[in-house]
Design a protein around this motif. Structure first.
Motif, PDB file in Angstrom:
ATOM      1  N   ARG A 195       3.919  -4.297  -9.410  1.00 15.12           N
ATOM      2  CA  ARG A 195       2.747  -4.878  -8.766  1.00 15.12           C
ATOM      3  C   ARG A 195       2.423  -4.041  -7.535  1.00 15.12           C
ATOM      4  O   ARG A 195       3.199  -4.000  -6.575  1.00 15.12           O
ATOM      5  CB  ARG A 195       3.010  -6.320  -8.352  1.00 15.12           C
ATOM      6  CG  ARG A 195       1.732  -6.964  -7.789  1.00 15.12           C
ATOM      7  CD  ARG A 195       1.980  -7.939  -6.674  1.00 15.12           C
ATOM      8  NE  ARG A 195       0.703  -8.255  -6.022  1.00 15.12           N
ATOM      9  CZ  ARG A 195       0.572  -9.007  -4.961  1.00 15.12           C
ATOM     10  NH1 ARG A 195       1.639  -9.531  -4.411  1.00 15.12           N
ATOM     11  NH2 ARG A 195      -0.608  -9.228  -4.429  1.00 15.12           N
ATOM     12  N   LEU A 196       1.276  -3.354  -7.563  1.00 13.46           N
ATOM     13  CA  LEU A 196       0.825  -2.569  -6.420  1.00 13.46           C
ATOM     14  C   LEU A 196      -0.290  -3.327  -5.705  1.00 13.46           C
ATOM     15  O   LEU A 196      -0.963  -4.169  -6.300  1.00 13.46           O
ATOM     16  CB  LEU A 196       0.308  -1.199  -6.872  1.00 13.46           C
ATOM     17  CG  LEU A 196       1.252  -0.358  -7.740  1.00 13.46           C
ATOM     18  CD1 LEU A 196       0.609   0.983  -8.066  1.00 13.46           C
ATOM     19  CD2 LEU A 196       2.587  -0.161  -7.043  1.00 13.46           C
ATOM     20  N   THR A 197      -0.468  -3.017  -4.430  1.00 16.55           N
ATOM     21  CA  THR A 197      -1.533  -3.658  -3.657  1.00 16.55           C
ATOM     22  C   THR A 197      -2.464  -2.597  -3.085  1.00 16.55           C
ATOM     23  O   THR A 197      -2.071  -1.454  -2.854  1.00 16.55           O
ATOM     24  CB  THR A 197      -0.974  -4.511  -2.499  1.00 16.55           C
ATOM     25  OG1 THR A 197      -0.394  -3.644  -1.515  1.00 16.55           O
ATOM     26  CG2 THR A 197       0.064  -5.500  -3.000  1.00 16.55           C
ATOM     27  N   TYR A 198      -3.705  -2.995  -2.854  1.00 15.16           N
ATOM     28  CA  TYR A 198      -4.680  -2.081  -2.255  1.00 15.16           C
ATOM     29  C   TYR A 198      -4.199  -1.610  -0.877  1.00 15.16           C
ATOM     30  O   TYR A 198      -4.398  -0.449  -0.504  1.00 15.16           O
ATOM     31  CB  TYR A 198      -6.033  -2.769  -2.112  1.00 15.16           C
ATOM     32  CG  TYR A 198      -6.655  -3.155  -3.428  1.00 15.16           C
ATOM     33  CD1 TYR A 198      -6.830  -2.223  -4.439  1.00 15.16           C
ATOM     34  CD2 TYR A 198      -7.079  -4.464  -3.660  1.00 15.16           C
ATOM     35  CE1 TYR A 198      -7.405  -2.574  -5.653  1.00 15.16           C
ATOM     36  CE2 TYR A 198      -7.664  -4.830  -4.868  1.00 15.16           C
ATOM     37  CZ  TYR A 198      -7.823  -3.886  -5.864  1.00 15.16           C
ATOM     38  OH  TYR A 198      -8.392  -4.247  -7.050  1.00 15.16           O
ATOM     39  N   GLU A 199      -3.585  -2.522  -0.148  1.00 20.80           N
ATOM     40  CA  GLU A 199      -3.112  -2.189   1.188  1.00 20.80           C
ATOM     41  C   GLU A 199      -2.052  -1.086   1.154  1.00 20.80           C
ATOM     42  O   GLU A 199      -1.942  -0.283   2.089  1.00 20.80           O
ATOM     43  CB  GLU A 199      -2.544  -3.444   1.862  1.00 20.80           C
ATOM     44  CG  GLU A 199      -3.576  -4.506   2.200  1.00 20.80           C
ATOM     45  CD  GLU A 199      -3.917  -5.419   1.034  1.00 20.80           C
ATOM     46  OE1 GLU A 199      -4.660  -6.391   1.240  1.00 20.80           O
ATOM     47  OE2 GLU A 199      -3.446  -5.168  -0.099  1.00 20.80           O
ATOM     48  N   GLU A 200      -1.285  -1.010   0.048  1.00 17.28           N
ATOM     49  CA  GLU A 200      -0.254   0.023  -0.098  1.00 17.28           C
ATOM     50  C   GLU A 200      -0.831   1.345  -0.600  1.00 17.28           C
ATOM     51  O   GLU A 200      -0.485   2.420  -0.083  1.00 17.28           O
ATOM     52  CB  GLU A 200       0.812  -0.439  -1.101  1.00 17.28           C
ATOM     53  CG  GLU A 200       1.662  -1.606  -0.652  1.00 17.28           C
ATOM     54  CD  GLU A 200       2.540  -2.113  -1.772  1.00 17.28           C
ATOM     55  OE1 GLU A 200       3.624  -2.638  -1.475  1.00 17.28           O
ATOM     56  OE2 GLU A 200       2.150  -1.979  -2.951  1.00 17.28           O
ATOM     57  N   ILE A 201      -1.688   1.282  -1.596  1.00 21.33           N
ATOM     58  CA  ILE A 201      -2.103   2.522  -2.264  1.00 21.33           C
ATOM     59  C   ILE A 201      -3.281   3.211  -1.583  1.00 21.33           C
ATOM     60  O   ILE A 201      -3.422   4.436  -1.721  1.00 21.33           O
ATOM     61  CB  ILE A 201      -2.443   2.276  -3.755  1.00 21.33           C
ATOM     62  CG1 ILE A 201      -3.745   1.484  -3.910  1.00 21.33           C
ATOM     63  CG2 ILE A 201      -1.297   1.599  -4.457  1.00 21.33           C
ATOM     64  CD1 ILE A 201      -4.209   1.420  -5.358  1.00 21.33           C
ATOM     65  N   ASN A 202      -4.124   2.464  -0.838  1.00 20.08           N
ATOM     66  CA  ASN A 202      -5.281   3.121  -0.215  1.00 20.08           C
ATOM     67  C   ASN A 202      -4.890   4.235   0.753  1.00 20.08           C
ATOM     68  O   ASN A 202      -5.426   5.343   0.673  1.00 20.08           O
ATOM     69  CB  ASN A 202      -6.171   2.081   0.474  1.00 20.08           C
ATOM     70  CG  ASN A 202      -7.064   1.353  -0.509  1.00 20.08           C
ATOM     71  OD1 ASN A 202      -7.292   1.824  -1.619  1.00 20.08           O
ATOM     72  ND2 ASN A 202      -7.571   0.191  -0.115  1.00 20.08           N
ATOM     73  N   PRO A 203      -3.954   3.997   1.676  1.00 18.40           N
ATOM     74  CA  PRO A 203      -3.556   5.101   2.569  1.00 18.40           C
ATOM     75  C   PRO A 203      -3.001   6.293   1.797  1.00 18.40           C
ATOM     76  O   PRO A 203      -3.262   7.447   2.157  1.00 18.40           O
ATOM     77  CB  PRO A 203      -2.492   4.464   3.471  1.00 18.40           C
ATOM     78  CG  PRO A 203      -2.795   3.001   3.438  1.00 18.40           C
ATOM     79  CD  PRO A 203      -3.287   2.737   2.050  1.00 18.40           C
ATOM     80  N   PHE A 204      -2.253   6.021   0.736  1.00 16.78           N
ATOM     81  CA  PHE A 204      -1.696   7.117  -0.065  1.00 16.78           C
ATOM     82  C   PHE A 204      -2.806   7.933  -0.729  1.00 16.78           C
ATOM     83  O   PHE A 204      -2.808   9.172  -0.680  1.00 16.78           O
ATOM     84  CB  PHE A 204      -0.741   6.558  -1.126  1.00 16.78           C
ATOM     85  CG  PHE A 204      -0.315   7.570  -2.152  1.00 16.78           C
ATOM     86  CD1 PHE A 204       0.621   8.539  -1.842  1.00 16.78           C
ATOM     87  CD2 PHE A 204      -0.882   7.557  -3.425  1.00 16.78           C
ATOM     88  CE1 PHE A 204       1.003   9.491  -2.794  1.00 16.78           C
ATOM     89  CE2 PHE A 204      -0.512   8.500  -4.376  1.00 16.78           C
ATOM     90  CZ  PHE A 204       0.431   9.467  -4.052  1.00 16.78           C
ATOM     91  N   LEU A 205      -3.757   7.243  -1.364  1.00 15.28           N
ATOM     92  CA  LEU A 205      -4.837   7.947  -2.051  1.00 15.28           C
ATOM     93  C   LEU A 205      -5.767   8.668  -1.079  1.00 15.28           C
ATOM     94  O   LEU A 205      -6.418   9.650  -1.444  1.00 15.28           O
ATOM     95  CB  LEU A 205      -5.643   6.952  -2.903  1.00 15.28           C
ATOM     96  CG  LEU A 205      -4.891   6.317  -4.081  1.00 15.28           C
ATOM     97  CD1 LEU A 205      -5.765   5.292  -4.789  1.00 15.28           C
ATOM     98  CD2 LEU A 205      -4.412   7.377  -5.066  1.00 15.28           C
ATOM     99  N   GLU A 206      -5.814   8.176   0.165  1.00 16.00           N
ATOM    100  CA  GLU A 206      -6.627   8.831   1.194  1.00 16.00           C
ATOM    101  C   GLU A 206      -5.884   9.981   1.868  1.00 16.00           C
ATOM    102  O   GLU A 206      -6.440  10.686   2.713  1.00 16.00           O
ATOM    103  CB  GLU A 206      -7.059   7.806   2.242  1.00 16.00           C
ATOM    104  CG  GLU A 206      -8.067   6.789   1.721  1.00 16.00           C
ATOM    105  CD  GLU A 206      -8.246   5.606   2.648  1.00 16.00           C
ATOM    106  OE1 GLU A 206      -7.384   5.425   3.545  1.00 16.00           O
ATOM    107  OE2 GLU A 206      -9.223   4.870   2.481  1.00 16.00           O
ATOM    108  N   GLY A 207      -4.597  10.161   1.507  1.00 21.79           N
ATOM    109  CA  GLY A 207      -3.804  11.257   2.058  1.00 21.79           C
ATOM    110  C   GLY A 207      -3.204  10.974   3.418  1.00 21.79           C
ATOM    111  O   GLY A 207      -2.746  11.890   4.107  1.00 21.79           O
ATOM    112  N   THR A 208      -3.156   9.685   3.804  1.00 21.66           N
ATOM    113  CA  THR A 208      -2.641   9.345   5.132  1.00 21.66           C
ATOM    114  C   THR A 208      -1.402   8.460   5.086  1.00 21.66           C
ATOM    115  O   THR A 208      -0.840   8.152   6.144  1.00 21.66           O
ATOM    116  CB  THR A 208      -3.723   8.623   5.959  1.00 21.66           C
ATOM    117  OG1 THR A 208      -4.097   7.408   5.292  1.00 21.66           O
ATOM    118  CG2 THR A 208      -4.955   9.499   6.130  1.00 21.66           C
TER     119      THR A 208
END
Length: 657
Positions: A309-322
Motif C-alpha cells: 500500500r503506497l500513499t501519495y504523500e510518500e511517492i510524490n516527493p520521490f517522483l518529483e526527485g526530492t
C-alpha cells in the motif's frame, strides 16, 4: 427568451422545460428552447415538483416573465427529509428545508417511524396538474445519526437526507456475504496473486478499490494491469445490500469521517484490496506502446494479492526527485518509475486530442488533533495523483470499448458540449480582465465556429497558468461547461475529448461502477443477449442514470456545504484580517470575491463595497472603479458558523497580476 418576450407583446405564450425549486418556496422554469428562466410563484406550481418537466402558461407583468404550470409532462423522483409526527390517521412530516406543500403520510406508509423521528420520504406524485395544498409521501428510512457526530455534519446529513447507519438486515447480509471462499473462486478465475500489483491512495484512505501493476515486454511494449475490487460478486442485484447501495448512490466524504455506500465490513474489509490479502477483482489488462498508444486490451475476473500500500504523500516527493524511496522493494520501484513515465505519455496523448486539463482550485480542510480546523489550503495534485488518474481514465475507456464490442448496453459517463451562450459569457469575462486581443479573437472564433472549442478553452487556461488570476479563470471556464452525468446513451465526453466513456474503477464508493461490473460479467457469459433482455436492460440503465446523477448532485452539495461550514469556523478566528482577493462577480447587493490564500470565498455586501458602484451582474458598469477579475485587498468582517457565509470589507484595489 428575450425573443419570446419581444414576440409576446401582450399575447399569451406556452413554454416547456424543467422545474427548479428555490428554497424560499417559489420556482423557476428552465425552458428547453431558451437560457432565460421563467419565474413560477408558489400559487402557479399546480402540483409540480422539483425536476418535473412541465408546460407553463407564460405571461409578463411589470417584474418580467411569469409562468403558471398547465401540465406535468414527466415526473421526477422527489424526496423530503423532516421530522415525523404521528396523527390519529396517518402522520405529517415537517420538512427541514422549505417545501411548498404540506406533506402527509397515509396510514401504513410510515414504515417503522415514530413521532419525533427524522425521516426521509418519497413523495407520491399527484395525478394531475391542479392547485393543491398537500402531497402524500411514503417513509423510506430513518436517519439514525450517532450521538458523537458534530453539529455541522448532523445538520448537513439531515438536511440532505443522507442516512448514516445501515438497517439491521443490510448489516446482517453484509456480514454473511463477506466470507469469501477464495479456493473455490480460483477454479473459475485467473490467478494473478504472483503478479506485482500495489495500491496508491491518500494516507487517510481506508477503502482500497483499485490496484495497478506494469510488466515490460521484450519488444519494449508494456502490459498495464488495473485490478478493481469485485464488489458485484458480493452485492447481488435486488438484494437488501444492493437496494441500500442504490438508494445512497455514493460514499460521502467529510473532513473527519465518511459515510460509506456499503457497510464497513465490505468497504473497509472483505472488498478492500489490502496488501497480502487474497481478493476477488475484475481486471482491465491494457497493452501499451512505449509512448502510451493502446494496442490491445481484455477484461476478466481474477484473484489478486496486493503487494504493498503506497500513499501519495510518500511517492510524490520521490517522483518529483526530492524524496526518498517510498518502499524497499525494487520490483515495485521500477514499476512505479515506469508507470510515471508511461502515464505522462498517456496524458500528452490525451491533451493532443483536445482533452481539458484545468488546474481548478479544490479546497481541503485539515483538522488538528482536537477535531477543530487547523488549516485551509488548496488540494495538491502531484505526480502520484496524475499517475493514478491516467491509469483509471485509460481503464475506463478500454472497458467501455469491451462492452461495446460485445454488444452489451452501457451506462455511460457523459459530458455534453457547452452551450454557445455560456461560452459567449466567458468571452465577455475574458475581455473584461484584459486578455490580449489576438488570443481573445482566437477563442471567439472557436466559440462561433463550434470547432476545437476544448483546445481553445485549454489555451485560455494555459495563458493564465502562472497568473494570480489562474484560479479565477479556471473557475469561470468550469462554470461555462455542462455538468457531467450518467446516461444510457453515448453523448460523448467533452472534457476528455472522446466518446465511449464510463466509470469502472470505484465500485466500493460509486453505484454506477457496480453496474458496469455486472455488465462486464454479462459480456463474459456465453451466448448473445436476446432482444427482450436488451430492451429491459436499456430501460433499467436509463432509470439508473437519472437516479444516480440526481444522487451525485446531492452528495456533492452535502460535501461542499460541510466544507463551507468548516471554513467559516476557521475564519471566525481571523476576523479583522486582511487578504488579497479577486473579484469574481458583481451584483446589486454586493460583490463576490475569492481570497487567494487561504482559498475561501465570500461577499462584500453593498454596504461594505465602498468604491464598487453600479450593480451589473458581470460588473460591466462604466461607473465601477473595481471590476470583475481585479485583485483587491479585503478585510474579513463576519464569519457565520451556522450558514458558512463570509463577509468582507473592501480596503483597497491592487494592481492586477
Amino acid at each position: 427568451m428575450v425573443g419570446l418576450l419581444a414576440a409576446m407583446g401582450k399575447k399569451e405564450q406556452r413554454a416547456k422545460g424543467k422545474i427548479l425549486w428555490n428554497p424560499k418556496g417559489y420556482a423557476f422554469l428552465s425552458p428547453q428552447d431558451s437560457h432565460e428562466d421563467i419565474f413560477i410563484p408558489a400559487q402557479g406550481l399546480n402540483s409540480a415538483m422539483d425536476g418535473d418537466v412541465v408546460e407553463v402558461r407564460v405571461y409578463h407583468d411589470r417584474k418580467g416573465l411569469r409562468g403558471s404550470v398547465t401540465a406535468v409532462l414527466s415526473r421526477a423522483k422527489t424526496t423530503v427529509t423532516g421530522r415525523y409526527t404521528r396523527m390519529k390517521k396517518g402522520g405529517l412530516i415537517q420538512p427541514l428545508s422549505p417545501f411548498p406543500y404540506t406533506v402527509k403520510v397515509p396510514p401504513g406508509f410510515e414504515a417503522t417511524a415514530r413521532s419525533g423521528d427524522i425521516v426521509t420520504a418519497s413523495i407520491i406524485p399527484p395525478k394531475s396538474a391542479a392547485g393543491i395544498n398537500s402531497v402524500a409521501a411514503r417513509v423510506d428510512s430513518l436517519l439514525n445519526i450517532p450521538e458523537d457526530v458534530g453539529d455541522d455534519l448532523r445538520y448537513v446529513a439531515t438536511k440532505h437526507g443522507i442516512p448514516w447507519s445501515f438497517p439491521d438486515e443490510v448489516e446482517i447480509e453484509a456480514e454473511r456475504v463477506s466470507h469469501v471462499d477464495v479456493e473455490r473462486e480460483l477454479s473459475q478465475r485467473v490467478d494473478l496473486r504472483e503478479r506485482v500489483l500495489f495500491t496508491i491512495d491518500g494516507s487517510t484512505a481506508q477503502d482500497f478499490d483499485d490496484a495497478v501493476g506494469l510488466e515490460k515486454n521484450s519488444d519494449g511494449t508494456f502490459l498495464l494491469t488495473v485490478a478493481i475490487a469485485d464488489v458485484s460478486h458480493l452485492v447481488r442485484r435486488n438484494s437488501s445490500l444492493d437496494r441500500e447501495a442504490f438508494s445512497r448512490g455514493f460514499s460521502v466524504y467529510f473532513p473527519e469521517t465518511a459515510i460509506p455506500m456499503l457497510p464497513h465490513v465490505l468497504s473497509n474489509g472483505a472488498m478492500s484490496l489490502k496488501p497480502g490479502e487474497d481478493r476477488l477483482a475484475v481486471v482491465a489488462e491494457i497493452h501499451l506502446g512505449p509512448r502510451g498508444r493502446i494496442t490491445g486490451s481484455r477484461c476478466y475476473e481474477a484473484v489478486i494479492r496486493s503487494r504493498a500500500r503506497l500513499t501519495y504523500e510518500e511517492i510524490n516527493p520521490f517522483l518529483e526527485g526530492t524524496g526518498q524511496t517510498p518502499v524497499d522493494d525494487q520490483d515495485i520501484m521500477w514499476r512505479l518509475t515506469a508507470l510515471h513515465s508511461l502515464t505522462s505519455h498517456l496524458s500528452s496523448r490525451r491533451r493532443h486530442r483536445g482533452s481539458l486539463d484545468l488546474d481548478v482550485r479544490e479546497t481541503v480542510v485539515i483538522l488538528n488533533s482536537t477535531g477543530t480546523v487547523g488549516k485551509v489550503s488548496d488540494r495538491e495534485r502531484g505526480p502520484g495523483e496524475r499517475l493514478i488518474e491516467e491509469a483509471m481514465l485509460c481503464a475506463n475507456q478500454v472497458v467501455c470499448s469491451f462492452l461495446q464490442e460485445h454488444d452489451v448496453p452501457v451506462l455511460y459517463r457523459v459530458h455534453e458540449c457547452p452551450r454557445e451562450s455560456d461560452l459567449q459569457e466567458l468571452y465577455e469575462t475574458l475581455r473584461e480582465i484584459g486578455m490580449p486581443k489576438g488570443d481573445l479573437a482566437k477563442f471567439h472564433r472557436a466559440v462561433v465556429s463550434g470547432g476545437q472549442r476544448s483546445q481553445a478553452l485549454q489555451a485560455v487556461s494555459d495563458y493564465f497558468r502562472n497568473s494570480q488570476l489562474s484560479g479565477f479563470v479556471n473557475q469561470h471556464i468550469l462554470r461555462a461547461l455542462m455538468r457531467a452525468r450518467y446516461s444510457h446513451e453515448d453523448l460523448g465526453h467533452f472534457g476528455l475529448a472522446t466518446s465511449g466513456y464510463l466509470h469502472f474503477t470505484s465500485p466500493i464508493r460509486r453505484y454506477p461502477d457496480l453496474v458496469i461490473h455486472r455488465l462486464i460479467k454479462r459480456a463474459l457469459q456465453e451466448g448473445p443477449m436476446t432482444e427482450q433482455e436488451r430492451i429491459k436492460l436499456n430501460k433499467y440503465l436509463k432509470f439508473v442514470a437519472g437516479e444516480t446523477s440526481r444522487r451525485e448532485e446531492i452528495t456533492d452539495e452535502a460535501m461542499m456545504e460541510v466544507t463551507k461550514l468548516k471554513i467559516a469556523s476557521y475564519m471566525a478566528g481571523h476576523i479583522g484580517g486582511e487578504f488579497s482577493a479577486v473579484v469574481t462577480s458583481i451584483f446589486p447587493y454586493g460583490a463576490f470575491v475569492e481570497v487567494l490564500d487561504p482559498p475561501v470565498g465570500g461577499l462584500i455586501p453593498s454596504a461594505n463595497r465602498g468604491r464598487i458602484t453600479g450593480g451589473q451582474k458581470k460588473g460591466r458598469s462604466k461607473k465601477q472603479n473595481v471590476a470583475v477579475g481585479e485583485i483587491i485587498t479585503v478585510r474579513l468582517t463576519r464569519a457565520d458558523r451556522l450558514t458558512g457565509q463570509l463577509d468582507f470589507l473592501l480596503v483597497r484595489a491592487e494592481k492586477n497580476a
